[in-house]
Scaffold this motif. Structure first.
Motif, PDB file in Angstrom:
ATOM      1  N   PHE A   6      48.199  43.897  41.263  1.00  0.00           N
ATOM      2  CA  PHE A   6      47.589  42.823  41.121  1.00  0.00           C
ATOM      3  C   PHE A   6      46.519  42.432  42.724  1.00  0.00           C
ATOM      4  O   PHE A   6      47.743  43.230  43.961  1.00  0.00           O
ATOM      5  N   ILE A   7      46.110  42.066  42.898  1.00  0.00           N
ATOM      6  CA  ILE A   7      44.803  42.399  44.266  1.00  0.00           C
ATOM      7  C   ILE A   7      45.039  40.955  44.332  1.00  0.00           C
ATOM      8  O   ILE A   7      44.398  39.890  43.985  1.00  0.00           O
ATOM      9  N   ASP A   8      45.179  40.661  45.971  1.00  0.00           N
ATOM     10  CA  ASP A   8      45.196  39.431  46.835  1.00  0.00           C
ATOM     11  C   ASP A   8      43.689  39.274  47.050  1.00  0.00           C
ATOM     12  O   ASP A   8      43.983  40.415  48.507  1.00  0.00           O
ATOM     13  N   SER A   9      42.621  38.676  46.784  1.00  0.00           N
ATOM     14  CA  SER A   9      41.211  39.435  47.608  1.00  0.00           C
ATOM     15  C   SER A   9      40.794  38.596  48.688  1.00  0.00           C
ATOM     16  O   SER A   9      40.903  39.048  49.723  1.00  0.00           O
ATOM     17  N   VAL A  10      42.036  37.638  48.999  1.00  0.00           N
ATOM     18  CA  VAL A  10      41.629  36.490  50.030  1.00  0.00           C
ATOM     19  C   VAL A  10      42.312  37.857  51.081  1.00  0.00           C
ATOM     20  O   VAL A  10      42.057  37.387  52.432  1.00  0.00           O
ATOM     21  N   LEU A 129      53.680  38.243  38.682  1.00  0.00           N
ATOM     22  CA  LEU A 129      52.204  38.246  38.653  1.00  0.00           C
ATOM     23  C   LEU A 129      52.284  39.940  37.951  1.00  0.00           C
ATOM     24  O   LEU A 129      51.276  40.524  38.364  1.00  0.00           O
ATOM     25  N   PHE A 130      53.275  40.530  38.297  1.00  0.00           N
ATOM     26  CA  PHE A 130      53.136  41.667  37.491  1.00  0.00           C
ATOM     27  C   PHE A 130      52.933  41.779  36.022  1.00  0.00           C
ATOM     28  O   PHE A 130      54.266  41.736  35.324  1.00  0.00           O
ATOM     29  N   ILE A 131      52.564  41.657  35.471  1.00  0.00           N
ATOM     30  CA  ILE A 131      51.897  40.668  33.726  1.00  0.00           C
ATOM     31  C   ILE A 131      52.182  42.123  33.433  1.00  0.00           C
ATOM     32  O   ILE A 131      53.485  41.647  32.128  1.00  0.00           O
TER      33      ILE A 131
END
Length: 147
Positions: A6-10, A129-131
């Motif tokens: 997953f990507i935390d863009s912030v 968060l790792f679906i």
């Protein structure tokens, strides 16, 4: 699928995780999905958790080939966290091949806390968060009906 992200863009970081048996095909698929994700940017950092990999199904040639397909920029910080000597060795081979290509931001860690500190993170990500890695949700009524 034994690898997810997953990507935390912030914060500009990709959190990746692999479990079980992990092969060259799995990592290539992971890289392709990541590169195609609309939030991915090559300058992001990465934390890749390999601690739950039980079997790294890679040859030396597989590691060399994977190292030629980089999707991150050379100045990205990429922390790979492993739990076994074998996986540490494979990670160091990958790191060395990437260094030969001019990328010096990959470091292999045995302890998550060390990787988090190196990336200036306060905690590891929530595993929910790792679906793709989550265990399947079983409906109790479906189980009862099957019995």
């Amino acid at each position: 699928m034994p690898a997810d992200f997953f990507i935390d863009s912030v914060r500009g970081i990709v959190f990746s995780k692999a479990i079980g048996t992990c092969s060259r095909t799995d990592i290539l698929g992971h890289m392709d999905r990541l590169r195609g994700h609309p939030d991915f940017r090559p300058e992001m950092d990465q934390l890749f958790d390999f601690r739950q990999v039980t079997n790294a199904a890679f040859s030396d040639e597989d590691v060399r080939m994977l190292a030629t397909r980089n999707i991150f920029r050379g100045n990205s910080k990429r922390a790979l966290v492993v739990s076994s000597d074998e996986h540490f060795g494979l990670g160091r081979m990958f790191e060395t091949y990437r260094e030969l290509e001019g990328e010096h931001g990959i470091t292999i860690f045995r302890e998550m806390d060390d990787a988090l500190a190196w990336l200036s993170l306060s905690a590891e990500p929530d595993t929910k968060l790792f679906i793709k890695l989550a265990p399947p949700i079983v409906d109790a009524q479906s189980c009862d009906a099957a019995l």
